[in-house]
Design an enzyme around this catalytic site. Structure first.
Site, mmCIF file in Angstrom:
data_model
loop_
_atom_site.group_PDB
_atom_site.id
_atom_site.type_symbol
_atom_site.label_atom_id
_atom_site.label_comp_id
_atom_site.label_asym_id
_atom_site.label_seq_id
_atom_site.Cartn_x
_atom_site.Cartn_y
_atom_site.Cartn_z
ATOM 1 N N LEU A 143 45.541 -14.426 50.448
ATOM 2 C CA LEU A 143 45.101 -12.817 50.112
ATOM 3 C C LEU A 143 44.292 -12.962 48.813
ATOM 4 O O LEU A 143 45.033 -13.709 47.840
ATOM 5 C CB LEU A 143 46.455 -11.859 50.154
ATOM 6 N N ASP A 144 43.404 -12.029 48.370
ATOM 7 C CA ASP A 144 42.927 -11.927 47.385
ATOM 8 C C ASP A 144 44.065 -11.297 46.302
ATOM 9 O O ASP A 144 44.998 -10.624 46.539
ATOM 10 C CB ASP A 144 41.814 -10.779 47.163
ATOM 11 N N ALA A 145 43.695 -11.640 45.057
ATOM 12 C CA ALA A 145 44.715 -11.121 43.976
ATOM 13 C C ALA A 145 45.285 -9.691 44.033
ATOM 14 O O ALA A 145 46.227 -9.545 43.850
ATOM 15 C CB ALA A 145 44.441 -11.507 42.472
ATOM 16 N N THR A 147 44.889 -7.767 46.686
ATOM 17 C CA THR A 147 45.123 -7.316 47.967
ATOM 18 C C THR A 147 46.627 -7.419 48.101
ATOM 19 O O THR A 147 47.288 -8.519 47.800
ATOM 20 C CB THR A 147 44.272 -8.160 49.146
#
Length: 297
Positions: A143-145, A147
């Site tokens: 996951l993106d930071a 998200t």
């Protein structure tokens, strides 16, 4: 199967009973085709002959198996990531082979030059070391930071290999604007931005990318959607909805308004997969975070 600790190392032992249907199989073919061992793990076991035994004796990968044999494989795990117990990510599910976190916003998954000690990997390392295990960090879905949501981590190389391409994910996203089409599929190739390293764009030269969505609600100038990815490109959900003209709320990089939330309104809220060892179906579901929920009040 067994788990134990020796000298701070996490030891996972697998004992496999050979059946008449597996009579005459090569060891390496049995491990790969029956239990999902990757080529990398098999190569590693060739270099660690003490970690694979047949009926208690040394066995080669090219030797044959016979009905009634017991094949034992031992996987040893360790890590060099810096532990950080000041962080926190709730554990949603855990057993001997996997752990699932509810990752908060503003926490990267992997360490980097700019984030050496403040990632999920650092918290995972501290969490496991407090249990006496020194494990390598193997996230299955990244996951993106900013998200939030479910992040599945394998506790050993075999579980990681088996889970690598079979996890189904569902996301909840909140878009700027009211999307009139209630469901759809976005098919638009994604490529790197020519000038900004971390940014992505829709471009004919990019990789095929497919996003499916279902509108759940429209309120306060925002649209709540459920999203499934048929491909897994970097920033795919963010790029695709920005391309449609409905960027995610809080996603400044792709044109989303920062008025009501300070990070992209995106949460991985469901995971569905077959457990790598028990073969049981695991279905996990969480609610979206409070900062996203408030956008729709």
């Amino acid at each position: 199967m067994a788990v134990f600790v020796l000298g701070g190392l996490f030891i996972r032992r697998f004992d496999y009973q050979i059946t008449p249907l597996q009579e005459g199989m090569l060891v390496q073919d049995y491990l790969k085709n029956t239990h999902g061992f990757s080529r990398r793990i098999i190569t590693r076991l060739k270099r660690e002959p003490e970690h694979i035994r047949l009926n208690g004796e040394h066995i080669r990968m090219v030797d044959l198996l016979h009905a009634g044999d017991v094949l034992t494989v031992i996987l040893v795990e360790q890590t060099h990531i810096i532990p950080n117990g000041k962080l926190f990510a709730p554990v949603v599910y855990e057993d001997e082979d996997i752990i699932v976190f509810n990752k908060p916003a503003h926490m990267p998954v992997h360490p980097s030059v700019a984030h050496l000690k403040d990632t999920l990997a650092n918290y995972f390392t501290d969490y496991m070391q407090k249990k006496g295990f020194n494990l390598q960090f193997r996230p299955i879905n990244r996951l993106d930071a900013d998200t939030t949501g479910l992040c599945l981590v394998a506790k050993n190389a075999l579980s990681a290999a088996i889970l690598a391409h079979q996890v189904q994910k569902e996301y909840t996203a909140i878009l700027c604007g009211e999307l009139s089409q209630k469901n759809g599929e976005i098919c638009a190739p994604i490529a790197r931005h020519p000038d900004i390293l971390i940014k992505r764009i829709v471009h004919p030269s990019g990789q095929q990318s497919i996003t499916q969505y279902q509108v759940e609600a429209c309120r306060n100038g925002y649209t709540l959607v459920k999203v499934r990815l048929l491909t897994g490109r970097t920033h795919q959900i963010r790029v695709h909805f920005s391309y449609l003209g409905y960027p995610l709320a809080g996603d400044e990089m792709y044109g989303g308004s920062m008025r009501d939330i300070d990070r992209q309104a995106l949460c991985c809220n469901q995971l569905l997969f077959t457990h790598p060892t028990t073969k049981k179906t695991i279905h996990l579901c969480i609610n979206m975070q409070e900062d996203m929920r408030k956008l729709l009040l």
